[in-house]
Design a protein around this motif. Structure first.
Motif, PDB file in Angstrom:
ATOM      1  N   ASP A 228       3.598   9.448  10.762  1.00  0.00           N
ATOM      2  CA  ASP A 228       2.308   8.557  12.255  1.00  0.00           C
ATOM      3  C   ASP A 228       2.807   9.843  13.503  1.00  0.00           C
ATOM      4  O   ASP A 228       2.215   8.814  14.218  1.00  0.00           O
ATOM      5  N   TRP A 263      -6.531   3.457   0.962  1.00  0.00           N
ATOM      6  CA  TRP A 263      -5.950   3.170   1.178  1.00  0.00           C
ATOM      7  C   TRP A 263      -4.762   1.800   1.705  1.00  0.00           C
ATOM      8  O   TRP A 263      -6.383   1.312   2.247  1.00  0.00           O
ATOM      9  N   VAL A 265      -2.371  -0.743   4.212  1.00  0.00           N
ATOM     10  CA  VAL A 265      -1.370  -1.089   5.176  1.00  0.00           C
ATOM     11  C   VAL A 265       0.226  -1.802   4.651  1.00  0.00           C
ATOM     12  O   VAL A 265       0.082  -2.717   4.858  1.00  0.00           O
ATOM     13  N   TRP A 278      -8.642  -2.614   8.423  1.00  0.00           N
ATOM     14  CA  TRP A 278      -7.559  -1.480   8.543  1.00  0.00           C
ATOM     15  C   TRP A 278      -7.548  -0.778   7.702  1.00  0.00           C
ATOM     16  O   TRP A 278      -7.244   0.550   7.320  1.00  0.00           O
ATOM     17  N   ARG A 279      -7.922  -0.920   6.339  1.00  0.00           N
ATOM     18  CA  ARG A 279      -7.724  -0.789   4.733  1.00  0.00           C
ATOM     19  C   ARG A 279      -8.382   0.648   5.284  1.00  0.00           C
ATOM     20  O   ARG A 279      -8.072   1.843   4.623  1.00  0.00           O
ATOM     21  N   ALA A 282      -7.178   3.210   7.317  1.00  0.00           N
ATOM     22  CA  ALA A 282      -6.504   4.007   6.962  1.00  0.00           C
ATOM     23  C   ALA A 282      -6.906   4.740   5.935  1.00  0.00           C
ATOM     24  O   ALA A 282      -5.743   5.915   6.250  1.00  0.00           O
ATOM     25  N   THR A 283      -7.871   4.724   5.192  1.00  0.00           N
ATOM     26  CA  THR A 283      -8.141   5.780   4.295  1.00  0.00           C
ATOM     27  C   THR A 283      -8.505   6.882   5.219  1.00  0.00           C
ATOM     28  O   THR A 283      -8.574   7.778   4.943  1.00  0.00           O
ATOM     29  N   ARG A 285      -8.251   8.262   7.511  1.00  0.00           N
ATOM     30  CA  ARG A 285      -7.188   8.600   8.567  1.00  0.00           C
ATOM     31  C   ARG A 285      -6.616   9.342   7.042  1.00  0.00           C
ATOM     32  O   ARG A 285      -5.631  10.572   7.918  1.00  0.00           O
ATOM     33  N   ALA A 286      -5.748   8.854   6.347  1.00  0.00           N
ATOM     34  CA  ALA A 286      -4.885   9.839   5.728  1.00  0.00           C
ATOM     35  C   ALA A 286      -5.919  10.937   5.331  1.00  0.00           C
ATOM     36  O   ALA A 286      -5.254  11.792   4.765  1.00  0.00           O
TER      37      ALA A 286
END
Length: 296
Positions: A228, A263, A265, A278-279, A282-283, A285-286
């Motif tokens: 992060d 992914w 959060v 958000w999921r 987040a995916t 971003r991962a």
């Protein structure tokens, strides 16, 4: 790294917003590329040049908000070296809502409060927030690296000065997100602002050796981790962490893929739509982080 890329398109199709489906497709070399990503972003844009409509998933109100600008700048960064006049228009909007000290308010008054997190709904629009200003200015600086019009915009100069002064004035460890965003800002301006290196070293003293910083007021499991603070290699902020700490966190990130392919959060679920969005984010971003670190 046991990441199953084959599951991700299906996960995004069933869980994510169009913007993140386009971002992922572009990242993987398809889906209309940068033009498709920019077209999807346009749906969140308002006539004033700012962004709303849930571009920040926990802020569902349609009007333009400073909190949505970060996500727009992230897109403008991802489409590099392509530039968009919408990036400069966003700077114009931010200049119009910047407070006299050069900072951005955490949030402006909402026209629709439903589905929005209380920290957005309860913000004081007359007070500058280092958290919002730092994360937004950092993203803008990353866009400015390939967009001269953003680099030269007076809003970015004002925001940069505000952030440097506000960070220098910190006497105690700030909230976890303020710490993370301040560190990210200093990393973004490290090569252009003489004060940045010393301020980054000072803030490093607030980060434990393992890089895990619990989020005060968050969920029981909510914490910020090394990636992060320092998601990408080759940046000054990476020097704050031992190589083995980053390596372990990359393993953690890869192992965070769920059985459905995406992914998740660890922060609070504010609305059903927001949690799904958000999921998806987040995916994307991962995958970006794992690819940038040579693991996909």
């Amino acid at each position: 790294m046991n990441v199953n890329l084959d599951l991700i398109p299906g996960f995004l199709a069933t869980h994510a917003r169009l913007l993140d489906r386009r971002r992922y497709a572009s990242l993987m070399g398809g889906g209309g590329g940068e033009a498709g990503v920019l077209a999807a972003l346009e749906g969140y844009r308002n006539p004033d040049g700012g962004y709303g409509w849930g571009l920040e998933p926990d802020l569902r109100s349609p009007e333009s908000q400073p909190g949505a600008a970060l996500h727009a700048f992230e897109v403008f960064e991802e489409v590099a070296p392509r530039t968009s006049p919408a990036a400069v228009a966003l700077c114009d909007y931010l200049e119009s809502v910047t407070l006299p000290d050069g900072g951005l308010p955490f949030a402006l008054p909402l026209t629709v409060a439903d589905g929005t997190a209380p920290w957005w709904a309860g913000a004081d629009p007359a007070v500058s927030a280092l958290q919002t200003t730092a994360v937004t200015a950092a993203a803008a600086h990353r866009v400015a690296a390939h967009d001269p019009a953003v680099a030269a915009h007076p809003w970015l100069l004002r925001a940069t000065r505000y952030c440097l002064d506000a960070i220098q004035a910190l006497e105690e460890r700030p909230h976890a997100y303020v710490l993370s965003f301040a560190v990210g800002f200093l990393d973004a301006v490290h090569d252009t602002e003489p004060r940045a290196a010393d301020l980054l070293k000072r803030l490093a003293g607030h980060i434990p050796a393992d890089g895990r910083v619990p989020v005060e007021g968050g969920t029981a499991d909510e914490a910020l981790r090394p990636l992060d603070f320092a998601p990408f290699p080759g940046r000054p902020v990476r020097e704050l962490f031992a190589p083995e700490v980053i390596a372990a966190d990359l393993v953690r990130l890869a192992e965070g893929q769920q059985d459905d392919g995406g992914w998740t959060v660890d922060y609070a679920r504010i609305s059903p739509a927001g949690f799904l969005e958000w999921r998806g984010a987040a995916t994307v971003r991962a995958v970006r982080i794992l690819r940038a670190n040579g693991l996909l």
